[in-house]
Write a protein that holds these residues in place. Structure first.
Motif, PDB file in Angstrom:
ATOM      1  N   ASP A   1       0.794  -1.229   0.000  1.00  0.00           N
ATOM      2  CA  ASP A   1       0.000   0.000   0.000  1.00  0.00           C
ATOM      3  C   ASP A   1       0.826   1.279   0.000  1.00  0.00           C
ATOM      4  O   ASP A   1       0.328   2.338   0.351  1.00  0.00           O
ATOM      5  CB  ASP A   1      -1.000  -0.007   1.173  1.00  0.00           C
ATOM      6  CG  ASP A   1      -0.310  -0.221   2.519  1.00  0.00           C
ATOM      7  OD1 ASP A   1       0.926  -0.377   2.550  1.00  0.00           O
ATOM      8  OD2 ASP A   1      -1.015  -0.237   3.543  1.00  0.00           O
TER       9      ASP A   1
ATOM     10  N   ARG B   1      -7.273 -11.159   2.048  1.00  0.00           N
ATOM     11  CA  ARG B   1      -7.360  -9.698   1.952  1.00  0.00           C
ATOM     12  C   ARG B   1      -8.167  -9.276   0.725  1.00  0.00           C
ATOM     13  O   ARG B   1      -8.949  -8.319   0.774  1.00  0.00           O
ATOM     14  CB  ARG B   1      -5.959  -9.099   1.845  1.00  0.00           C
ATOM     15  CG  ARG B   1      -5.211  -8.930   3.173  1.00  0.00           C
ATOM     16  CD  ARG B   1      -3.805  -8.458   2.847  1.00  0.00           C
ATOM     17  NE  ARG B   1      -3.110  -7.812   3.932  1.00  0.00           N
ATOM     18  CZ  ARG B   1      -3.288  -6.548   4.312  1.00  0.00           C
ATOM     19  NH1 ARG B   1      -4.173  -5.791   3.697  1.00  0.00           N
ATOM     20  NH2 ARG B   1      -2.581  -6.042   5.299  1.00  0.00           N
TER      21      ARG B   1
ATOM     22  N   ARG C   1     -11.800  -9.960   1.325  1.00  0.00           N
ATOM     23  CA  ARG C   1     -12.259  -9.037   2.358  1.00  0.00           C
ATOM     24  C   ARG C   1     -12.462  -7.641   1.777  1.00  0.00           C
ATOM     25  O   ARG C   1     -13.439  -6.954   2.076  1.00  0.00           O
ATOM     26  CB  ARG C   1     -11.223  -9.033   3.483  1.00  0.00           C
ATOM     27  CG  ARG C   1     -11.395  -7.949   4.526  1.00  0.00           C
ATOM     28  CD  ARG C   1     -10.370  -6.839   4.328  1.00  0.00           C
ATOM     29  NE  ARG C   1     -10.167  -6.062   5.543  1.00  0.00           N
ATOM     30  CZ  ARG C   1      -9.181  -5.198   5.711  1.00  0.00           C
ATOM     31  NH1 ARG C   1      -8.273  -5.053   4.764  1.00  0.00           N
ATOM     32  NH2 ARG C   1      -9.073  -4.520   6.826  1.00  0.00           N
TER      33      ARG C   1
ATOM     34  N   TYR D   1      -9.852  -9.995   8.086  1.00  0.00           N
ATOM     35  CA  TYR D   1      -9.364 -10.954   7.091  1.00  0.00           C
ATOM     36  C   TYR D   1      -8.535 -12.014   7.797  1.00  0.00           C
ATOM     37  O   TYR D   1      -8.022 -11.798   8.896  1.00  0.00           O
ATOM     38  CB  TYR D   1      -8.562 -10.255   5.986  1.00  0.00           C
ATOM     39  CG  TYR D   1      -7.359  -9.467   6.453  1.00  0.00           C
ATOM     40  CD1 TYR D   1      -7.493  -8.153   6.877  1.00  0.00           C
ATOM     41  CD2 TYR D   1      -6.087 -10.041   6.454  1.00  0.00           C
ATOM     42  CE1 TYR D   1      -6.401  -7.416   7.301  1.00  0.00           C
ATOM     43  CE2 TYR D   1      -4.986  -9.310   6.869  1.00  0.00           C
ATOM     44  CZ  TYR D   1      -5.153  -8.008   7.293  1.00  0.00           C
ATOM     45  OH  TYR D   1      -4.069  -7.287   7.716  1.00  0.00           O
TER      46      TYR D   1
ATOM     47  N   HIS E   1       5.095   5.278   3.455  1.00  0.00           N
ATOM     48  CA  HIS E   1       4.176   4.760   2.428  1.00  0.00           C
ATOM     49  C   HIS E   1       4.184   5.675   1.200  1.00  0.00           C
ATOM     50  O   HIS E   1       3.168   5.809   0.517  1.00  0.00           O
ATOM     51  CB  HIS E   1       2.748   4.677   2.955  1.00  0.00           C
ATOM     52  CG  HIS E   1       2.444   3.503   3.846  1.00  0.00           C
ATOM     53  ND1 HIS E   1       3.020   3.322   5.079  1.00  0.00           N
ATOM     54  CD2 HIS E   1       1.621   2.421   3.680  1.00  0.00           C
ATOM     55  CE1 HIS E   1       2.548   2.202   5.636  1.00  0.00           C
ATOM     56  NE2 HIS E   1       1.713   1.634   4.803  1.00  0.00           N
TER      57      HIS E   1
ATOM     58  N   LYS F   1       0.920   8.347   3.139  1.00  0.00           N
ATOM     59  CA  LYS F   1       0.859   8.681   4.566  1.00  0.00           C
ATOM     60  C   LYS F   1       1.825   9.835   4.804  1.00  0.00           C
ATOM     61  O   LYS F   1       2.791   9.991   4.052  1.00  0.00           O
ATOM     62  CB  LYS F   1       1.328   7.480   5.412  1.00  0.00           C
ATOM     63  CG  LYS F   1       0.256   6.478   5.763  1.00  0.00           C
ATOM     64  CD  LYS F   1       0.831   5.419   6.677  1.00  0.00           C
ATOM     65  CE  LYS F   1      -0.205   4.831   7.598  1.00  0.00           C
ATOM     66  NZ  LYS F   1       0.393   3.926   8.574  1.00  0.00           N
TER      67      LYS F   1
END
Ligand code: AMP
Ligand code: FE
Ligand code: FE
Ligand code: ZN
Length: 283
Positions: free
Chosen positions: A15, A100, A103, A168, A250, A254
């Motif tokens: 991510d 994942r 989910r 998950y 990230h 982020k």
């Protein structure tokens, strides 16, 4: 080479917003001596990261951030210098990534009842085969103009109390430590004090993880509370655990910046000495 040591970063293999090669370039620009690539539940970025680091002088520690579940809590475990071809690691991470994926589909199905978002919108925000998570759903919500930023999405629609959250599959922390150690790797609990007064893992449980081969605690992390950090330092002393610090970078996903928290050279040296699964790549 002298320079800060940052042992927790994400690329677009999970991510983060930068490819492994872009992440390595950012680490060189930031003047790091050592960076660990720790994508969620995947080692798919290792090769590109090593290729990109060649000739730069940067040392790369191949790693991963393994998802585990402890009761209702999601507990993240950093894993360093394990054998990426270990059968246990390969089978378990494949199962987590598959869990994942489904989910994320369930979350998107629920959200789509209230907001204009489709599964294709989410896939468009992720690279092929990447470890899917809420950040990719957040990016789709931003692109659709539902929220302004990833963080805004996490504070509202994607919050675990936001009404759309789903869990998950992941192994227990104990299974996680054992799996990493069996693969010759070195496990470190990621950001273990982010929950304020709520403690998903009590002291005795952390002692049990230490008995199974846990190497350290990531104390230096912006999401750990001050009170939590003090507790972690006490536990590290009591159980003979090392203390690390890292950014959890990230890319633009982020606010965390490379080297905003760092690990000492002697702890890194001990970590490398402990590992038998793979070796650091000295670019
Ligand atoms: P998931 O793995 O799908 O449960 O999503 C959790 C991931 O989302 C974590 O690994 C974080 O890196 C990321 N995340 C959590 N909060 C935020 C935030 N406010 N902004 C961006 N990313 C976040
Ligand atoms: Fe993440
Ligand atoms: Fe994490
Ligand atoms: Zn992380």
């Amino acid at each position: 080479m002298p320079g800060p040591i940052d042992l927790h970063t994400h690329s677009s293999v999970s991510d983060g917003t930068e490819t492994p090669a872009e992440l390595i370039a950012a680490a060189v620009d930031a003047g790091l001596s050592t960076v660990a690539l720790t994508d969620h539940d995947s080692t798919a970025g290792w090769k590109d990261a090593l290729v990109a680091a060649s000739g730069t002088g940067l040392t790369v520690i191949p790693g991963m951030e393994l998802s585990t579940n402890h009761g209702p809590a999601s507990v993240h475990m950093l894993a360093y210098l394990f054998d990426a071809l270990d059968g246990g690691i390969i089978a378990e991470t494949a199962q987590i990534r598959d869990g994942r994926l489904h989910r994320a589909e369930r979350i998107v199905e629920k959200i789509s009842a209230d907001y204009d978002i489709t599964w294709d919108d989410v896939l468009a925000e992720s690279s092929d085969g990447s470890t899917l998570g809420r950040p990719h759903i957040a990016d789709a919500l931003v692109r659709k103009g539902v929220v302004a930023t990833r963080s805004a999405a996490f504070e509202t629609i994607l919050h675990w109390r936001g009404g759309y959250y789903e869990k998950y599959y992941a192994p227990s922390p104990l299974e996680g430590v054992r799996m990493i150690v069996r693969a010759g790797g070195v496990p470190v609990l990621a950001h273990p004090a982010t929950h304020g007064r709520y403690r998903p893992m009590d002291d005795a449980f952390i002692g049990q993880l230490a008995d199974e081969g846990l190497f350290g605690l990531e104390v230096g992390h912006r999401d750990n509370t001050d009170e939590g950090k003090e507790r972690l330092l006490v536990l590290a002393k009591r159980f003979g655990l090392e203390v690390t610090g890292s950014s959890d970078y990230h890319g633009e996903g982020k606010p965390n910046r490379l080297a905003e928290n760092t690990t000492s050279p002697d702890v890194l040296e001990k970590l490398i000495t402990r590992a038998t699964g793979s070796t650091p790549f000295r670019g």
